[in-house]
Motif scaffolding. Structure first.
Motif, PDB file in Angstrom:
ATOM      1  N   VAL A 166      40.714  35.260  44.765  1.00 16.80           N
ATOM      2  CA  VAL A 166      41.695  36.274  44.280  1.00 16.80           C
ATOM      3  C   VAL A 166      41.458  37.788  45.373  1.00 16.80           C
ATOM      4  N   GLY A 167      40.261  36.920  46.341  1.00 19.91           N
ATOM      5  CA  GLY A 167      40.508  38.129  47.414  1.00 19.91           C
ATOM      6  C   GLY A 167      41.938  37.082  48.650  1.00 19.91           C
ATOM      7  N   ALA A 168      41.456  36.359  48.122  1.00 22.97           N
ATOM      8  CA  ALA A 168      42.428  35.303  49.331  1.00 22.97           C
ATOM      9  C   ALA A 168      44.272  35.829  48.969  1.00 22.97           C
ATOM     10  N   TYR A 169      44.159  35.276  47.516  1.00 24.14           N
ATOM     11  CA  TYR A 169      45.871  35.887  46.859  1.00 24.14           C
ATOM     12  C   TYR A 169      46.155  37.128  46.119  1.00 24.14           C
ATOM     13  N   GLY A 170      45.240  37.675  45.906  1.00 25.94           N
ATOM     14  CA  GLY A 170      45.299  38.294  44.727  1.00 25.94           C
ATOM     15  C   GLY A 170      45.758  38.382  43.188  1.00 25.94           C
ATOM     16  N   ALA A 171      46.643  39.052  42.353  1.00 22.30           N
ATOM     17  CA  ALA A 171      46.459  37.718  41.204  1.00 22.30           C
ATOM     18  C   ALA A 171      48.191  36.897  41.194  1.00 22.30           C
ATOM     19  N   ASP A 172      48.682  36.275  42.348  1.00 20.75           N
ATOM     20  CA  ASP A 172      49.296  35.952  42.548  1.00 20.75           C
ATOM     21  C   ASP A 172      48.576  33.907  42.873  1.00 20.75           C
ATOM     22  N   LEU A 173      47.743  34.019  42.039  1.00 27.67           N
ATOM     23  CA  LEU A 173      46.791  32.608  41.991  1.00 27.67           C
ATOM     24  C   LEU A 173      47.622  31.419  42.879  1.00 27.67           C
ATOM     25  N   PRO A 174      46.947  30.485  43.292  1.00 26.62           N
ATOM     26  CA  PRO A 174      47.752  29.519  44.129  1.00 26.62           C
ATOM     27  C   PRO A 174      47.940  27.979  42.895  1.00 26.62           C
ATOM     28  N   GLU A 175      48.692  27.250  43.310  1.00 26.27           N
ATOM     29  CA  GLU A 175      49.343  26.119  42.328  1.00 26.27           C
ATOM     30  C   GLU A 175      47.786  25.374  42.229  1.00 26.27           C
ATOM     31  N   VAL A 176      46.904  25.239  42.554  1.00 22.39           N
ATOM     32  CA  VAL A 176      46.063  24.051  42.118  1.00 22.39           C
ATOM     33  C   VAL A 176      45.599  24.577  41.202  1.00 22.39           C
ATOM     34  N   VAL A 177      45.540  26.066  41.713  1.00 22.47           N
ATOM     35  CA  VAL A 177      45.090  27.017  40.253  1.00 22.47           C
ATOM     36  C   VAL A 177      45.428  27.080  39.186  1.00 22.47           C
ATOM     37  N   GLU A 178      46.671  27.438  39.579  1.00 20.37           N
ATOM     38  CA  GLU A 178      47.122  27.382  38.126  1.00 20.37           C
ATOM     39  C   GLU A 178      47.291  25.605  37.390  1.00 20.37           C
ATOM     40  N   GLU A 179      47.348  24.863  37.760  1.00 22.13           N
ATOM     41  CA  GLU A 179      47.487  23.823  37.311  1.00 22.13           C
ATOM     42  C   GLU A 179      45.414  23.418  36.550  1.00 22.13           C
ATOM     43  N   TYR A 180      44.710  24.264  36.853  1.00 22.81           N
ATOM     44  CA  TYR A 180      42.820  24.132  37.223  1.00 22.81           C
ATOM     45  C   TYR A 180      43.396  24.712  35.234  1.00 22.81           C
ATOM     46  N   ILE A 181      44.068  26.040  35.461  1.00 23.08           N
ATOM     47  CA  ILE A 181      44.763  26.947  33.883  1.00 23.08           C
ATOM     48  C   ILE A 181      44.961  26.312  33.103  1.00 23.08           C
ATOM     49  N   ALA A 182      46.405  25.420  33.985  1.00 25.01           N
ATOM     50  CA  ALA A 182      47.043  24.907  32.811  1.00 25.01           C
ATOM     51  C   ALA A 182      46.321  23.669  31.586  1.00 25.01           C
ATOM     52  N   HIS A 183      45.374  23.890  32.450  1.00 22.62           N
ATOM     53  CA  HIS A 183      44.590  22.174  31.907  1.00 22.62           C
ATOM     54  C   HIS A 183      43.512  22.458  31.041  1.00 22.62           C
ATOM     55  N   ARG A 184      43.573  23.820  31.404  1.00 25.03           N
ATOM     56  CA  ARG A 184      41.723  24.096  30.213  1.00 25.03           C
ATOM     57  C   ARG A 184      42.511  25.188  29.223  1.00 25.03           C
ATOM     58  N   ARG A 185      43.882  25.837  29.469  1.00 29.35           N
ATOM     59  CA  ARG A 185      44.471  26.398  28.411  1.00 29.35           C
ATOM     60  C   ARG A 185      44.491  25.017  27.108  1.00 29.35           C
ATOM     61  N   VAL A 186      44.895  24.082  26.941  1.00 32.88           N
ATOM     62  CA  VAL A 186      45.062  23.346  25.818  1.00 32.88           C
ATOM     63  C   VAL A 186      43.863  23.136  24.803  1.00 32.88           C
ATOM     64  N   GLU A 187      42.721  23.000  25.281  1.00 29.46           N
ATOM     65  CA  GLU A 187      41.423  23.096  24.433  1.00 29.46           C
ATOM     66  C   GLU A 187      41.180  24.037  23.806  1.00 29.46           C
TER      67      GLU A 187
END
Length: 413
Positions: A252-273
């Motif tokens: 978040v220090g580097a990107y602020g609230a607009d998270l990079p694509e790899v983080v969004e993919e990671y969040i989507a993966h975790r969100r299923v469970e």
């Protein structure tokens, strides 16, 4: 005991929902020993120490402070590690590196000391013991219920620190705030229903922040105050919960609230469970009438805010989510703004619409075993009893307000 018996990653979802995470089963003395080692490593060469809650709000403060002190860690290594975790999840590699992600990474001169309301005094004392003389200390997003809990630790810290600043937005008892300030602390408490702690840090730090940090504070506030008007705020909250502290601060220090694509993919993966655990907790809910309120109460390892939202949609004025580790989250609504009063009766505290507690009812592992097998029956009863006591106690100034409203109504007629 075989480690696989406490490895929650091996559990089916129904069992995972009932039992606490792996870390719960490690003895406190092992955790204490490791915490001491990590504190010494982080603090011995630090210029600044930040003792902070480890949710998105507390960690957002750290991101701002590292920007101020030009002490952000390189984000590239963190992104590579996220890629490795995703590759493992997709079955593209056998197993990602499971080593402690903070062990082999450069240390920032702005040391991050993750804390909580239950460990605040210990973490303050560690800074006093291991930090170099003259260090600048910040405490963020934490509020002691009593000054006595931190009195000795602040005295010890004041002898070492060059300065102590405290940024928070919880509801402080006036006498506690006064005593903390008298101990030499520059305490700034924002309006709890208008600001998050990252907001407070943003306006109090003498620095011209880029727009990404201003936006980060706004999106963090959106989640921390339960406004839910910006879809990115849930991503920040989930990511802070699921990943390591240092990784979150760097990203978040580097990107602020607009998270990079790899983080969004990671969040989507975790969100299923995550969604499955939410559904399981909601399906267990019971609804109880307490005074004029309907209290929805449930049990499980889950995301409490989403579960509370679901219970409110089903008619609850207040929602209680009892966790396998013994703690509980209490969430209010427009019709119930006394969550902190309920929590205060069962070893906790917080905001009018959001609070947490851990009733002091667990004497040994048999009590925890009963907790898991009954899905929090005793804890539920204790918290519902607290609701009953609050229901019997009028809100301070309520009678005067009602009388004034009646007088106004008569005058208008």
């Amino acid at each position: 005991m075989e480690e696989e018996l406490i490895d929650s990653s091996r559990l089916s979802l129904p069992r995972k929902s009932v039992l606490p995470g792996t870390g719960f089963f490690y003895p406190d003395d092992l955790d204490e020993e490791r915490a001491e080692e990590r504190a010494k490593e982080k603090l011995e060469d630090a210029d600044v120490a930040v003792v902070t809650d480890t949710d998105a709000d507390g960690l957002g403060c750290v991101a701002l402070l590292r920007e101020v002190y030009d002490a952000a860690l390189d984000v590239t290594d963190f992104e590579e590690r996220i890629e490795d975790r995703l590759a493992e999840a997709r079955g593209e590699v056998d197993e990602a590196d499971e080593a402690d992600e903070e062990d082999d990474r450069p240390q920032s001169p702005v040391a991050l000391m993750g804390s909580s309301p239950y460990s605040l005094e210990d973490d303050l004392l560690r800074v006093a013991e291991y930090a170099p003389e003259g260090i600048d200390v910040f405490v963020c997003d934490l509020c002691p219920d009593r000054y006595e809990y931190v009195e000795e630790e602040l005295e010890a810290l004041a002898e070492v620190a060059g300065s102590i600043r405290w940024f928070d937005h919880h509801q402080w008892k006036p006498e506690v705030a006064e005593q903390v300030r008298a101990a030499g602390v520059d305490l700034v408490v924002g309006e709890s229903d208008e600001e998050c702690s990252t907001d407070v840090a943003l306006r109090e730090l003498d620095y011209e922040f880029d727009d990404r940090f201003v936006e980060l504070a706004a999106v963090t506030r959106d989640h921390d105050l339960w406004l839910n008007e910006d879809e990115r705020s849930q991503d920040l909250a989930d990511y802070a919960y699921w990943t390591g502290k240092e990784e979150y601060v760097a990203i978040v220090g580097a990107y602020g609230a607009d998270l990079p694509e790899v983080v969004e993919e990671y969040i989507a993966h975790r969100r299923v469970e995550k969604e499955n655990l939410i559904e399981t907790a909601v399906s267990r809910a019971e609804f109880k009438a307490v005074g004029d309120w309907t209290v929805g109460i449930t049990y499980g390892r889950c995301s409490q805010n989403e579960v509370a939202d679901a219970l409110r949609e089903e008619g609850a004025d207040a929602a209680v989510i009892v966790k396998p580790a013994g703690s509980a989250s209490i969430r209010g609504s427009e019709d119930f703004e006394r969550a902190h009063e309920v929590a205060g009766l069962v070893n906790g505290g917080g905001h009018p619409k959001a609070a947490g507690c851990k009733p002091d009812i667990y004497d040994d592992m048999l009590d925890y075993a009963h907790h898991w097998t009954t899905q929090g029956a005793t804890t539920k009863r204790v918290i519902l009893d607290a609701f009953e006591r609050v229901a019997e106690t009028p809100v301070e100034g309520e009678e005067e307000t009602d009388s004034a409203d009646a007088a106004d109504a008569e005058a208008s007629e």
